[in-house]
Design a protein around this motif. Structure first.
Motif, PDB file in Angstrom:
ATOM      1  N   LYS A   1      52.304  23.502  15.605  1.00  0.00           N
ATOM      2  CA  LYS A   1      51.814  24.688  14.763  1.00  0.00           C
ATOM      3  C   LYS A   1      52.746  25.907  14.753  1.00  0.00           C
ATOM      4  CE  LYS A   1      47.167  23.689  15.030  1.00  0.00           C
ATOM      5  NZ  LYS A   1      46.173  23.987  14.022  1.00  0.00           N
ATOM      6  N   PRO A   2      52.550  26.597  13.624  1.00  0.00           N
ATOM      7  CA  PRO A   2      53.341  27.894  13.380  1.00  0.00           C
ATOM      8  C   PRO A   2      52.951  28.901  14.150  1.00  0.00           C
ATOM      9  CG  PRO A   2      51.804  27.674  11.705  1.00  0.00           C
ATOM     10  CD  PRO A   2      51.825  26.740  12.577  1.00  0.00           C
ATOM     11  N   TRP A   3      53.361  28.858  15.629  1.00  0.00           N
ATOM     12  CA  TRP A   3      53.097  29.906  16.602  1.00  0.00           C
ATOM     13  C   TRP A   3      53.654  31.183  16.584  1.00  0.00           C
ATOM     14  CZ3 TRP A   3      49.739  27.073  19.273  1.00  0.00           C
ATOM     15  CH2 TRP A   3      50.017  25.793  19.792  1.00  0.00           C
ATOM     16  N   SER A   4      52.738  32.196  16.736  1.00  0.00           N
ATOM     17  CA  SER A   4      53.156  33.574  16.494  1.00  0.00           C
ATOM     18  C   SER A   4      53.473  34.370  17.867  1.00  0.00           C
ATOM     19  CB  SER A   4      51.971  34.278  15.773  1.00  0.00           C
ATOM     20  OG  SER A   4      50.883  34.349  16.435  1.00  0.00           O
ATOM     21  N   SER A   5      53.145  33.666  18.827  1.00  0.00           N
ATOM     22  CA  SER A   5      53.317  34.527  20.135  1.00  0.00           C
ATOM     23  C   SER A   5      53.598  33.326  21.174  1.00  0.00           C
ATOM     24  CB  SER A   5      52.232  35.079  20.689  1.00  0.00           C
ATOM     25  OG  SER A   5      52.248  35.837  21.951  1.00  0.00           O
ATOM     26  N   MET A   6      54.587  33.874  22.109  1.00  0.00           N
ATOM     27  CA  MET A   6      54.974  33.029  23.248  1.00  0.00           C
ATOM     28  C   MET A   6      55.255  33.907  24.495  1.00  0.00           C
ATOM     29  SD  MET A   6      58.548  30.511  23.780  1.00  0.00           S
ATOM     30  CE  MET A   6      58.022  29.716  22.406  1.00  0.00           C
ATOM     31  N   ARG A   7      54.613  33.347  25.743  1.00  0.00           N
ATOM     32  CA  ARG A   7      54.759  33.775  26.987  1.00  0.00           C
ATOM     33  C   ARG A   7      55.521  32.729  27.905  1.00  0.00           C
ATOM     34  NH1 ARG A   7      52.550  38.059  29.920  1.00  0.00           N
ATOM     35  NH2 ARG A   7      52.098  37.548  32.168  1.00  0.00           N
ATOM     36  N   VAL A   8      56.387  33.113  28.692  1.00  0.00           N
ATOM     37  CA  VAL A   8      57.197  32.451  29.335  1.00  0.00           C
ATOM     38  C   VAL A   8      57.233  33.131  30.671  1.00  0.00           C
ATOM     39  CG1 VAL A   8      59.353  31.277  30.013  1.00  0.00           C
ATOM     40  CG2 VAL A   8      58.847  31.234  27.782  1.00  0.00           C
ATOM     41  N   ASN A   9      56.719  32.273  31.979  1.00  0.00           N
ATOM     42  CA  ASN A   9      56.807  32.678  33.179  1.00  0.00           C
ATOM     43  C   ASN A   9      57.579  31.895  34.234  1.00  0.00           C
ATOM     44  OD1 ASN A   9      56.156  33.680  36.056  1.00  0.00           O
ATOM     45  ND2 ASN A   9      54.143  34.365  35.445  1.00  0.00           N
ATOM     46  N   GLU A  10      58.787  32.238  34.635  1.00  0.00           N
ATOM     47  CA  GLU A  10      59.602  31.395  35.283  1.00  0.00           C
ATOM     48  C   GLU A  10      59.734  31.469  36.841  1.00  0.00           C
ATOM     49  OE1 GLU A  10      63.212  30.893  31.968  1.00  0.00           O
ATOM     50  OE2 GLU A  10      63.870  32.292  33.829  1.00  0.00           O
ATOM     51  N   GLY A  11      58.490  32.430  37.140  1.00  0.00           N
ATOM     52  CA  GLY A  11      58.357  32.556  38.621  1.00  0.00           C
ATOM     53  C   GLY A  11      59.411  33.241  39.303  1.00  0.00           C
ATOM     54  N   SER A  12      59.374  33.033  40.644  1.00  0.00           N
ATOM     55  CA  SER A  12      60.459  33.893  41.593  1.00  0.00           C
ATOM     56  C   SER A  12      61.628  33.202  41.728  1.00  0.00           C
ATOM     57  CB  SER A  12      59.666  34.033  42.898  1.00  0.00           C
ATOM     58  OG  SER A  12      60.627  34.593  43.684  1.00  0.00           O
ATOM     59  N   ASN A  13      62.807  33.915  41.665  1.00  0.00           N
ATOM     60  CA  ASN A  13      63.991  33.429  42.057  1.00  0.00           C
ATOM     61  C   ASN A  13      64.559  33.853  43.352  1.00  0.00           C
ATOM     62  OD1 ASN A  13      65.678  32.527  39.321  1.00  0.00           O
ATOM     63  ND2 ASN A  13      63.940  34.042  38.986  1.00  0.00           N
ATOM     64  N   LEU A  14      63.646  34.504  44.124  1.00  0.00           N
ATOM     65  CA  LEU A  14      64.191  35.134  45.494  1.00  0.00           C
ATOM     66  C   LEU A  14      64.839  34.246  46.524  1.00  0.00           C
ATOM     67  CD1 LEU A  14      61.356  37.693  46.172  1.00  0.00           C
ATOM     68  CD2 LEU A  14      63.747  38.176  45.825  1.00  0.00           C
ATOM     69  N   ALA A  15      64.240  32.778  46.520  1.00  0.00           N
ATOM     70  CA  ALA A  15      64.826  32.078  47.513  1.00  0.00           C
ATOM     71  C   ALA A  15      66.241  31.733  47.142  1.00  0.00           C
ATOM     72  CB  ALA A  15      64.144  30.452  47.276  1.00  0.00           C
ATOM     73  N   ALA A  16      66.762  31.824  46.126  1.00  0.00           N
ATOM     74  CA  ALA A  16      68.140  31.446  45.686  1.00  0.00           C
ATOM     75  C   ALA A  16      69.016  32.586  46.297  1.00  0.00           C
ATOM     76  CB  ALA A  16      68.291  31.381  44.052  1.00  0.00           C
ATOM     77  N   TYR A  17      68.549  33.963  46.571  1.00  0.00           N
ATOM     78  CA  TYR A  17      69.490  34.908  47.047  1.00  0.00           C
ATOM     79  C   TYR A  17      69.594  34.735  48.388  1.00  0.00           C
ATOM     80  CZ  TYR A  17      68.400  37.802  42.672  1.00  0.00           C
ATOM     81  OH  TYR A  17      68.511  38.224  41.684  1.00  0.00           O
ATOM     82  N   THR A  18      69.243  33.637  49.104  1.00  0.00           N
ATOM     83  CA  THR A  18      69.671  33.346  50.543  1.00  0.00           C
ATOM     84  C   THR A  18      70.883  32.183  50.614  1.00  0.00           C
ATOM     85  OG1 THR A  18      68.094  31.444  50.654  1.00  0.00           O
ATOM     86  CG2 THR A  18      67.307  33.596  51.086  1.00  0.00           C
ATOM     87  N   LYS A  19      71.304  31.948  49.143  1.00  0.00           N
ATOM     88  CA  LYS A  19      72.450  31.078  49.227  1.00  0.00           C
ATOM     89  C   LYS A  19      73.638  31.658  49.231  1.00  0.00           C
ATOM     90  CE  LYS A  19      69.226  27.775  49.285  1.00  0.00           C
ATOM     91  NZ  LYS A  19      68.996  27.212  50.494  1.00  0.00           N
ATOM     92  N   TYR A  20      74.772  31.139  49.384  1.00  0.00           N
ATOM     93  CA  TYR A  20      76.043  31.763  49.321  1.00  0.00           C
ATOM     94  C   TYR A  20      76.353  31.498  47.769  1.00  0.00           C
ATOM     95  CZ  TYR A  20      81.211  32.106  49.988  1.00  0.00           C
ATOM     96  OH  TYR A  20      82.558  32.637  49.679  1.00  0.00           O
ATOM     97  N   GLU A  21      76.969  32.693  47.330  1.00  0.00           N
ATOM     98  CA  GLU A  21      77.263  32.901  46.037  1.00  0.00           C
ATOM     99  C   GLU A  21      76.264  32.403  45.011  1.00  0.00           C
ATOM    100  OE1 GLU A  21      81.159  30.590  45.232  1.00  0.00           O
ATOM    101  OE2 GLU A  21      82.119  32.432  45.787  1.00  0.00           O
ATOM    102  N   TYR A  22      75.056  33.289  45.205  1.00  0.00           N
ATOM    103  CA  TYR A  22      73.795  32.785  44.630  1.00  0.00           C
ATOM    104  C   TYR A  22      74.027  32.925  43.082  1.00  0.00           C
ATOM    105  CZ  TYR A  22      73.198  37.668  43.963  1.00  0.00           C
ATOM    106  OH  TYR A  22      73.641  39.080  43.558  1.00  0.00           O
TER     107      TYR A  22
END
Length: 242
Positions: free
Chosen positions: A34-55
């Motif tokens: 379809k010729p979409w006119s609106s898009m919403r993207v929710n990628e969730g949380s990235n917080l867990a990655a901050y516990t990694k070395y050189e995140y």
């Protein structure tokens, strides 16, 4: 959030039209259906990655980032023959994605503390949305959310509380420059920053974004920037009008 969310919307008139199916043509992808006119993207949380070395070297899973990677190698003014040669059976899908992005009028991006270099990839994709009129951005959890405290507790000390906030700060600088670009090269008229609700970062975000979005962009004092004109009164005073 364990899943990512993609939401597509269309006008009421378009919703009444049927999708064309042909026996000798592959089924359209959801993006090209379809010729979409609106898009919403929710990628969730990235917080867990901050516990990694050189995140910051990690690459989070992302539909928009992958789309940008594909489109980045599409030759300028590529015709169907070149597209088929480069991407084979995937060519129609990639063409559909390109068309969808160029037709979107509204786009919402939600991710909790994404890395700034990841946001940069998303923004490169957003810059392809030349018909975009409204952009909504949210990079922080809700004010009443405990997700940050929970992650710090689970990390047992392997977490620098400053990292996600620093990434967010740089990310909003990049957001502001993309908005300014689309205000000139595209049709963008409105930026909504949902993180205005977070009192701890409100002043910093407003200062960062307003430092880039100057005339003709006007701040509405509630987390929104609108592209308008500066009206000059008879006595020489100026006031913002939309």
């Amino acid at each position: 959030m364990s899943y990512q969310l993609l939401e597509l919307s269309q006008s009421a008139a378009v919703a009444q039209t049927d999708i064309d199916y042909f026996e000798d043509h592959p089924l359209p992808s959801i993006l090209g259906a379809k010729p979409w006119s609106s898009m919403r993207v929710n990628e969730g949380s990235n917080l867990a990655a901050y516990t990694k070395y050189e995140y910051f070297l990690k690459k989070p899973p992302s539909l928009m980032s992958n789309v940008q990677t594909f489109l980045n190698v599409v030759p300028a003014n590529a015709n169907p023959e070149l597209m088929h040669k480069a991407f084979g059976v995937s060519a129609p899908c990639i063409t559909s994605i390109h068309d969808v992005l160029s037709q979107l009028e509204e786009f919402s991006y939600v991710a909790i503390f994404p890395f700034y270099n990841h946001v940069d990839q998303i923004l490169k994709c957003i810059r392809r949305m030349t018909a975009l009129k409204k952009l909504f951005v949210k990079l922080c959890p809700e004010p009443e959310s405990t997700v940050l405290d929970d992650e710090i507790k689970d990390a047992e000390g392997h977490f620098d509380i400053n990292d996600p906030w620093n990434e967010m700060s740089v990310a909003y600088t990049l957001v502001a420059h993309t908005v300014r670009y689309l205000g000139i090269e595209g049709r963008l008229e409105c930026l909504i920053v949902d993180d205005f609700k977070v009192e701890a970062v409100r002043e910093a975000i407003v200062s960062t974004v307003s430092g880039v979005l100057v005339d003709p962009w006007l701040y509405d004092e509630h987390g929104g920037w609108n592209k308008g004109v500066i009206a000059v009164t008879a006595n020489g005073d100026t006031s913002g009008t939309l």
